[in-house]
Each structure stands twice: as structure tokens, then as C-alpha cells.
Design an enzyme around this catalytic site. Structure first.
Site, short mmCIF file in Angstrom:
data_model
loop_
_atom_site.label_atom_id
_atom_site.label_comp_id
_atom_site.label_asym_id
_atom_site.label_seq_id
_atom_site.Cartn_x
_atom_site.Cartn_y
_atom_site.Cartn_z
N ASP A 14 0.97 -1.16 0.25
CA ASP A 14 -0.34 -0.28 0.34
C ASP A 14 1.12 1.52 -0.11
O ASP A 14 1.70 1.12 0.19
CB ASP A 14 -1.16 -0.32 1.31
CG ASP A 14 -1.74 1.25 1.26
OD1 ASP A 14 -2.22 1.20 0.17
OD2 ASP A 14 -1.78 2.00 2.86
N ASP A 16 -0.18 4.93 0.90
CA ASP A 16 0.09 6.16 2.06
C ASP A 16 -0.42 5.34 3.45
O ASP A 16 -1.23 4.98 3.18
CB ASP A 16 -1.29 7.14 1.76
CG ASP A 16 -1.36 8.01 0.13
OD1 ASP A 16 0.13 8.56 -0.25
OD2 ASP A 16 -2.62 8.05 -0.64
N THR A 57 -3.09 0.69 -4.94
CA THR A 57 -2.74 1.97 -3.95
C THR A 57 -4.66 2.39 -4.35
O THR A 57 -4.59 3.06 -5.28
CB THR A 57 -1.77 3.23 -4.11
OG1 THR A 57 -2.72 4.15 -2.56
CG2 THR A 57 -1.67 3.68 -5.36
N SER A 60 -8.81 7.83 -4.92
CA SER A 60 -9.95 8.88 -5.08
C SER A 60 -9.96 9.99 -5.35
O SER A 60 -10.53 10.70 -5.73
CB SER A 60 -11.13 8.16 -3.74
OG SER A 60 -11.28 9.00 -2.94
#
Length: 190
Positions: A14, A16, A57, A60
């Protein structure tokens, strides 16, 4: 030679909260991107040990129009350049630009990004490892059939650990940060 031996040893990461500091306001520019302590060294050590890190990741911010696809591509180019300057390598980056309400198949916890990576790079998901800081990262690993799911305590890891423990869905390993996760992966020799 066994054809399976030619498949890459993959560690899904991942972004962040694992590689860089997370932000409730999203990472919208390179100036907001800050590597977490030890993450550059972790990716370097994974690379040197024969693993192929792949970033998966949810982003959005693209659908929210806070960040363009070109802006996200620039952040990822700069991230890769910094990682390479420290001796590491990212095999590929997959991102989901959709909103949680879009119901797409790529937004974690759905396994779509891992399936895309599997198809593109001939990955044995059962031999792959997923490292994340959220419940949805651990669920994505399980939904895709990853061999191991590692939760890091950076980012949202402490909250995720409590949620996972409460529902008895524990990860395979809990690490203080990406560097500690990489050490465990390398020692385990997946």
C-alpha cells in the site's frame, strides 16, 4: 528449470501510511509526499533480496477532482526516482481512482488491482505478500488469495489492528513499520 521458479517474488505495498505519510486531506502533490522513516531502506533491501515490490493504492482524490491523473503519475515518477536513488525498485504501480461508492472491482478491499498485477506479471498470488496499514489492505490480501498479509503500525495501523483483533481476523504478522516488515519478509524467505 521449474517454470514456477521464474515467477517474481512479489511484495504488494500500500502507498499512503506504508511508504509515505498519509493525510486526511489526500496527497495531492509531490510537495505533500513525505517518505516514512525506513521505507526507502525497506524497499532497497527487498529489491536486493530478490523481491519485486508492487504498489497497489486507492487514490479516490482523482475522482474527487483533487488530483489529476497526470498529477498522480508525476507523484509516482518522483517516488520511483527517489526509491531508485536509494537502491530500490518498484516493479509496477496499480491505482484505483474510484470513489468508495462507485462499487468498482479494483478499490481495496476488492482484489482487482492484485488480479491486474497477477495477469500482467504472472504472479503466484499464493506466494505473494501484502503489506498495508488498513483493514481493507488485509481484506484485499485475503480476497486475492495472497500467501501472507502484514499490517504495519504506521498510518492507520493501530486502529486497524484493534478492528482486526475485535473481529478475530488477524494478519499473519504485525510490524512496527515497513522496514520491520521487510526484515521479516526477507528472513522468512517467501
Amino acid at each position: 528449470m521449474n517454470p514456477q521458479s521464474r515467477l517474481p517474488k512479489v511484495v504488494f505495498l500500500d502507498r499512503d501510511g506504508v511508504i509515505n505519510r498519509d493525510s486526511p486531506d489526500y496527497i495531492k502533490s509531490w510537495s505533500e509526499f513525505e517518505f516514512l522513516p525506513g521505507s526507502l531502506e525497506a524497499i532497497r533491501d527487498l529489491t536486493r533480496s530478490g523481491f519485486s515490490p508492487i504498489v497497489v493504492t486507492n487514490q479516490s482524490a482523482v475522482s474527487r477532482r483533487l488530483l489529476s491523473r497526470a498529477g498522480l503519475a508525476y507523484i509516482h515518477r518522483m517516488m520511483r526516482a527517489a526509491i531508485e536513488a536509494h537502491g530500490g525498485r518498484i516493479l509496477d504501480i496499480f491505482f484505483c481512482p474510484h470513489l468508495p461508492s462507485d462499487g468498482c472491482r479494483c478499490r481495496k478491499p476488492a482484489p482487482g488491482m492484485l488480479y491486474q498485477a497477477q495477469k500482467k506479471h504472472r504472479i503466484d498470488l499464493a506466494a505473494a505478500v501484502m503489506v498495508g496499514d488498513r483493514v481493507k489492505d488485509m481484506e484485499c490480501a485475503r480476497n486475492a488469495g495472497c500467501g501472507r498479509a502484514i499490517l504495519v503500525q504506521t498510518g492507520n495501523g493501530h486502529q486497524a489492528r484493534a478492528e482486526l483483533a475485535q473481529s478475530n481476523r488477524l494478519p499473519d504478522y504485525v510490524a512496527e513499520n515497513l522496514y520491520a516488515a521487510a526484515e521479516w519478509i526477507i528472513k522468512s524467505g517467501f
